[in-house]
Each structure stands twice: as structure tokens, then as C-alpha cells.
Design a protein around this motif. Structure first.
Motif, short mmCIF file in Angstrom:
data_model
loop_
_atom_site.label_atom_id
_atom_site.label_comp_id
_atom_site.label_asym_id
_atom_site.label_seq_id
_atom_site.Cartn_x
_atom_site.Cartn_y
_atom_site.Cartn_z
N THR A 72 0.35 -1.07 0.05
CA THR A 72 -0.25 -0.69 -0.33
C THR A 72 1.12 1.06 -0.45
O THR A 72 0.34 2.40 -0.77
CB THR A 72 -1.08 -0.03 1.47
OG1 THR A 72 -1.77 -1.21 1.68
CG2 THR A 72 -2.00 1.02 1.29
N GLN A 73 2.29 0.93 0.81
CA GLN A 73 3.07 2.51 1.06
C GLN A 73 3.50 2.32 -0.85
O GLN A 73 3.44 3.89 -0.99
CB GLN A 73 3.49 2.00 1.88
CG GLN A 73 4.52 3.31 2.38
CD GLN A 73 5.95 3.14 3.74
OE1 GLN A 73 6.10 2.66 3.29
NE2 GLN A 73 5.74 4.15 3.82
N VAL A 74 3.75 1.81 -1.22
CA VAL A 74 4.57 1.38 -2.10
C VAL A 74 3.49 2.18 -3.81
O VAL A 74 3.57 3.22 -4.18
CB VAL A 74 4.83 0.21 -2.93
CG1 VAL A 74 5.10 0.46 -3.97
CG2 VAL A 74 6.18 -0.41 -1.98
N PHE A 75 2.09 1.81 -3.51
CA PHE A 75 1.48 2.55 -4.35
C PHE A 75 1.58 4.11 -4.10
O PHE A 75 1.33 4.54 -4.80
CB PHE A 75 -0.20 1.72 -3.77
CG PHE A 75 -1.36 2.33 -4.93
CD1 PHE A 75 -1.55 2.01 -6.61
CD2 PHE A 75 -2.25 2.87 -4.12
CE1 PHE A 75 -2.54 2.53 -7.06
CE2 PHE A 75 -3.48 3.48 -4.75
CZ PHE A 75 -3.06 2.90 -6.13
N PRO A 100 -0.71 -1.39 -11.68
CA PRO A 100 -0.21 -2.77 -12.12
C PRO A 100 1.55 -2.94 -11.02
O PRO A 100 1.43 -4.39 -11.11
CB PRO A 100 0.40 -2.74 -13.64
CG PRO A 100 -0.71 -1.51 -14.56
CD PRO A 100 -1.02 -0.44 -12.76
N VAL A 101 1.49 -2.16 -10.41
CA VAL A 101 2.65 -2.54 -9.57
C VAL A 101 2.31 -3.52 -8.59
O VAL A 101 2.94 -4.18 -7.82
CB VAL A 101 3.60 -1.33 -9.70
CG1 VAL A 101 4.06 -1.52 -7.98
CG2 VAL A 101 4.01 -0.02 -9.75
N ILE A 102 0.71 -3.20 -8.59
CA ILE A 102 0.43 -4.02 -7.23
C ILE A 102 0.58 -5.95 -7.20
O ILE A 102 1.13 -6.40 -6.62
CB ILE A 102 -0.83 -3.84 -6.42
CG1 ILE A 102 -0.74 -2.94 -6.11
CG2 ILE A 102 -1.72 -4.59 -5.21
CD1 ILE A 102 -2.57 -1.62 -5.76
N LYS A 156 3.14 -8.89 -5.80
CA LYS A 156 1.99 -9.62 -5.57
C LYS A 156 2.60 -11.78 -5.99
O LYS A 156 2.20 -12.22 -5.51
CB LYS A 156 0.40 -9.62 -5.14
CG LYS A 156 0.15 -8.00 -4.20
CD LYS A 156 -1.10 -8.11 -3.97
CE LYS A 156 -1.71 -7.77 -2.56
NZ LYS A 156 -1.78 -8.53 -1.79
N ARG A 157 2.93 -11.11 -7.32
CA ARG A 157 3.39 -12.61 -8.24
C ARG A 157 4.36 -13.15 -7.46
O ARG A 157 4.61 -13.80 -7.73
CB ARG A 157 2.93 -12.03 -9.60
CG ARG A 157 4.67 -11.23 -10.07
CD ARG A 157 4.90 -10.78 -11.69
NE ARG A 157 5.61 -10.62 -11.90
CZ ARG A 157 6.90 -10.63 -12.30
NH1 ARG A 157 6.88 -12.31 -11.79
NH2 ARG A 157 7.95 -9.96 -12.80
N LEU A 158 5.30 -11.78 -6.64
CA LEU A 158 6.95 -12.17 -6.25
C LEU A 158 7.22 -13.72 -5.44
O LEU A 158 6.17 -12.90 -4.59
CB LEU A 158 7.62 -11.30 -6.38
CG LEU A 158 8.03 -10.45 -7.78
CD1 LEU A 158 8.98 -8.73 -7.10
CD2 LEU A 158 8.53 -10.90 -8.71
N PRO A 159 7.50 -14.53 -5.49
CA PRO A 159 7.89 -15.14 -4.03
C PRO A 159 8.86 -14.73 -3.56
O PRO A 159 10.22 -14.08 -4.18
CB PRO A 159 8.52 -16.55 -5.21
CG PRO A 159 9.22 -16.16 -6.30
CD PRO A 159 8.60 -15.31 -6.58
N PHE A 160 8.49 -14.54 -2.22
CA PHE A 160 10.86 -13.90 -1.27
C PHE A 160 10.14 -14.93 0.03
O PHE A 160 9.80 -15.35 0.11
CB PHE A 160 9.03 -12.65 -0.34
CG PHE A 160 8.77 -11.86 -1.36
CD1 PHE A 160 9.91 -10.55 -0.93
CD2 PHE A 160 8.11 -11.20 -1.53
CE1 PHE A 160 9.10 -9.85 -2.21
CE2 PHE A 160 7.45 -10.27 -2.68
CZ PHE A 160 8.02 -9.14 -3.10
#
Length: 322
Positions: A101-104, A160-162, A166-170
Motif C-alpha cells: 500500500t505504501q509503495v502504491f 499494475p505495480v501491486i 504480489k506475483r513475486l515469491p519472497f
């Protein structure tokens, strides 16, 4: 990498370090940061209230100015309180959803503020180059549509940044060497290819902002041509003074933002704490200075602020407690 390792995993929390290498100075750094944040919120809030309450400021230029002030409040409030919590309370944890959310909001405010500055440049272009058509071109419905277009464009560019995050594995560390979450800084913690994140996160917003800069430059080149064709020096001085505050705000926004982005992207020899200090100053210094610039250089706003404080004083004196 085995298929099981490709499962998308989001950590419960990220850990924001603040300013790595300067942890011993966090308390001292927090003092000017807090003061600048308070000045930014108060200054922009007063500016918005003055524009709302003063009927002679109900014009497109001041409407866009109030949008800019509101954007500045959101930008600084999205980042600075968390940074102060890190510096004062050692509250380093931030949830994954809160981080996204902060990134967005950080990136939406950046793209949105650029669009608002473009709208203000268009307002000055119409006012100076075709003044007789000003009231017919910038009607209230048109101004509302411009404001809606700014919001929709900013949302569509950054939304789209969200999904890219969210698609990335951490599956690596959850430690972010920063005082707030930003797109590429979070994406670099992933254990997957982030090429799309890098290209989209850097190129798309920058291309849109550069387009805004080009259109603003064209507008002001036309404005200067029109100004220097005016018959009297008084008329030239008056026209230039109306644009002076806007030009100052444009420079305060674009110069540090491009410097921060370019040093972050290409300044590999610059110490990390310098990058983070610049990023923190970027989200608080322009929001602090914008209302001061307009308050000093715009007569109508100075007079409106003076009347606003006088009304508050009279109200306090008239109240039973006064």
C-alpha cells in the motif's frame, strides 16, 4: 530451482532498517524531519482551507493548487510517520499488505503531482496566451474532468505495480534497507526474475513524467513568447510574476525527483545512506516549500491567509473562553 520453491510466498512482515549506517544518528535526523513534516502538513492544510473559504480564489489555478497541496500532504504522510516511528520507537516491522500500500501511494503521488503541474501550466498558458477565452475554455466542468483524468491516469499507471509485487515469491531476507517501502527496493528481495518490475517500475512512470515535462516546457515557451510581445514592461512584469511561483514549484519537484531517480538507478558509487537521505528529503522538502512559495509570491493567497487568521482571531476573541 524446484517447483516447490516457485510457490508464491509473502512474508508476514518486512523489516525497515531506517537509514543503514546512520542508526546512531536516527534521533538527531528525526528532529528536522519531524519539523519539516509538521510545516508541510500545516502549510498545505492552511492553503487548502484558504482556497476553500475565500470566494475570490475559486478559480481553476487555485483549484489545481489545492490539489497539489492535498497530494503533498498524502505523499509526506504516507512515508514520514513510519520513518519517525522507526527513529523514535524502533518500530521496524511493516506488514506485507501495508508495504505494498505504501509503495502504491508513494508512486501514485509522484505521477499525480507531475500531472497536476502540467494542468497548472495549461491554466497559465490559457490565461496568458488566450486570456479572452479563459473563462470559456477552463469552465468548471472542464476543470473537474481534468482533475478526474489526473486521478484515473495516476491510478492506471501505478496499479499494475501491486500485481507485479504480489506475483513475486519472497524466499530470501525480509529486511529492507530503507525507511519506507518503494517498488524496486521490495522487488529486489524476491527470489525470482524481476526484469518486468524493473522495466515497468522505472520506464513507464518516467516516460509519462518526461512527457509531462515536455508539455510543460512547450507551454512555458509559448507563454514567454506571449509575455515578451506585450507592449508595456508593467504588463510583462505582472504576467511573469503570476508564473514565477509555478516555475519555482516545478523546479522544486522535478530537479530533486530526477536527481534521486537517476542516482538510485545509475549512482552505484554513491553510499546507500545518501540515497535514502535524498529519498526522505524528497518526500518532505518540496511539500514543505510549496505553500511557502505560493504564500510569498502570490498576492491573493497572502491576503487570503491574512484574512483567514484575522477571522480566527476575531472568533477566538468573541467566544466565551476568549
Amino acid at each position: 530451482m524446484s517447483p516447490t520453491n516457485l510457490t508464491i510466498f509473502h512474508p508476514a512482515v518486512f523489516v525497515l532498517l531506517g537509514i543503514p549506517g546512520l542508526q546512531a544518528y536516527h534521533i538527531w535526523l528525526s528532529i528536522p524531519l519531524c519539523l519539516m513534516y509538521i510545516m508541510a502538513v500545516l502549510g498545505n492544510s492552511i492553503l487548502i482551507m484558504v482556497v476553500i473559504t475565500e470566494r475570490n480564489l475559486h478559480e481553476p489555478m487555485y483549484f489545481f493548487l489545492s490539489m497539489l497541496a492535498f497530494t503533498d500532504i498524502l505523499l509526506s504522510t504516507t512515508t514520514v510517520p513510519k520513518a519517525l516511528a522507526i527513529f523514535w520507537l524502533h518500530a521496524h516491522d511493516i506488514s506485507f499488505d501495508a508495504c505494498v500500500t505504501q509503495v502504491f501511494f508513494v508512486h501514485v503521488m509522484f505521477v499525480g503531482e507531475s500531472a497536476i503541474l502540467l494542468a497548472m501550466a495549461f491554466d497559465r498558458f490559457v490565461a496568458i496566451c488566450i486570456p479572452l477565452r479563459y473563462t470559456t475554455v477552463l469552465t468548471r466542468p472542464v476543470v473537474r474532468r481534468i482533475a478526474l483524468a489526473i486521478v484515473i491516469r495516476s491510478f492506471c499507471i501505478i496499479f499494475p505495480v501491486i500485481f507485479l509485487l504480489k506475483r513475486l515469491p519472497f524466499c530470501r531476507t525480509n529486511i529492507i534497507p530503507h525507511s519506507y517501502c518503494e517498488h524496486i527496493g521490495v522487488a529486489r528481495l524476491a527470489c525470482a526474475d524481476i526484469t518486468i518490475n524493473i522495466w515497468y517500475g522505472f520506464s513507464v512512470p518516467i516516460v509519462m513524467v518526461i512527457l509531462d515535462v515536455i508539455l510543460i516546457t512547450v507551454s512555458y515557451s509559448r507563454i514567454l513568447q506571449a509575455v515578451f510581445r506585450l507592449p508595456s514592461q508593467d504588463a510583462q512584469h505582472k504576467a511573469l510574476s503570476t508564473c514565477g511561483s509555478h516555475l519555482c514549484v516545478i523546479l522544486m519537484f522535478y530537479v530533486p525527483s530526477f536527481f534521486t531517480l537517476l542516482t538510485h538507478r545509475f549512482g552505484h558509487n554513491i553510499p546507500q545512506h545518501v540515497h535514502i537521505l535524498l529519498a526522505n528529503l524528497y518526500v518532505v522538502v518540496p511539500p514543505m516549500l510549496n505553500p511557502l512559495v505560493y504564500g510569498v509570491k502570490t498576492k491573493q493567497i497572502r491576503e487570503g491567509i491574512a484574512r483567514w487568521f484575522l477571522n480566527i482571531k476575531n472568533w477566538c476573541c468573541a467566544s466565551p473562553l476568549g
